[in-house]
Design a protein around this motif. Sequence first.
Motif, mmCIF file in Angstrom:
data_model
loop_
_atom_site.group_PDB
_atom_site.id
_atom_site.type_symbol
_atom_site.label_atom_id
_atom_site.label_comp_id
_atom_site.label_asym_id
_atom_site.label_seq_id
_atom_site.Cartn_x
_atom_site.Cartn_y
_atom_site.Cartn_z
ATOM 1 N N ARG A 99 2.235 1.837 -3.420
ATOM 2 C CA ARG A 99 1.188 2.290 -4.407
ATOM 3 C C ARG A 99 0.985 3.664 -4.094
ATOM 4 O O ARG A 99 0.950 4.582 -5.257
ATOM 5 C CB ARG A 99 0.075 1.212 -4.248
ATOM 6 N N GLU A 100 0.881 4.119 -2.973
ATOM 7 C CA GLU A 100 0.494 5.445 -2.375
ATOM 8 C C GLU A 100 1.756 6.312 -3.039
ATOM 9 O O GLU A 100 1.473 7.375 -3.473
ATOM 10 C CB GLU A 100 0.338 5.710 -0.917
ATOM 11 N N PHE A 101 2.902 5.849 -2.931
ATOM 12 C CA PHE A 101 4.211 6.611 -3.459
ATOM 13 C C PHE A 101 4.098 6.839 -4.863
ATOM 14 O O PHE A 101 4.035 8.088 -5.460
ATOM 15 C CB PHE A 101 5.354 6.016 -2.840
ATOM 16 N N LYS A 102 3.661 5.816 -5.486
ATOM 17 C CA LYS A 102 3.974 5.871 -6.996
ATOM 18 C C LYS A 102 2.791 6.883 -7.490
ATOM 19 O O LYS A 102 2.981 7.614 -8.390
ATOM 20 C CB LYS A 102 3.593 4.613 -7.432
ATOM 21 N N ASP A 103 1.272 6.563 -6.730
ATOM 22 C CA ASP A 103 0.427 7.423 -7.122
ATOM 23 C C ASP A 103 0.564 8.841 -6.863
ATOM 24 O O ASP A 103 0.537 9.813 -7.819
ATOM 25 C CB ASP A 103 -0.993 7.228 -6.473
ATOM 26 N N ALA A 104 1.164 9.451 -5.932
ATOM 27 C CA ALA A 104 1.699 10.508 -5.738
ATOM 28 C C ALA A 104 2.706 11.108 -6.393
ATOM 29 O O ALA A 104 2.427 12.432 -6.969
ATOM 30 C CB ALA A 104 2.193 10.741 -4.087
ATOM 31 N N ARG A 147 0.749 -1.349 0.168
ATOM 32 C CA ARG A 147 0.022 -0.054 -0.170
ATOM 33 C C ARG A 147 0.978 1.277 -0.068
ATOM 34 O O ARG A 147 0.595 2.199 -0.648
ATOM 35 C CB ARG A 147 -0.808 -0.046 1.246
ATOM 36 N N GLY A 148 2.097 1.163 0.813
ATOM 37 C CA GLY A 148 2.853 2.210 0.979
ATOM 38 C C GLY A 148 3.501 2.656 -0.418
ATOM 39 O O GLY A 148 3.466 3.972 -0.925
ATOM 40 N N ASP A 199 0.992 11.818 -9.677
ATOM 41 C CA ASP A 199 0.143 13.162 -10.009
ATOM 42 C C ASP A 199 1.316 14.325 -9.758
ATOM 43 O O ASP A 199 0.663 15.429 -10.533
ATOM 44 C CB ASP A 199 -0.595 13.156 -8.539
#
Length: 79
Positions: free
Chosen positions: A46-51, A43-44, A54
């Motif tokens: 994935r959130e880093f990649k999404d951020a 999850r961490g 963006d």
Amino acid sequence: MQLTNILLFLGGLGGTEVVLIVLAILLFFGAKRIPELAKGLGRGIREFKDASKDIKEDFENSVSDHTPPARESETRLRA
């Protein structure tokens, strides 16, 4: 041979070192907690990649939206 190919990303670590690291992780965290840790790590990441995606899109949009101001001579030629 296949195990060696799979573990190439570990660099100079041999089979014994990898086994010892896995055993230490099992002893430290326990078998039930390891899947929870892996989910949290996933999850961490994935959130880093999404951020980062963006931020990259925002930067590219701001660069593409920025147009240089028209010069006076170009404005006269258009009129």
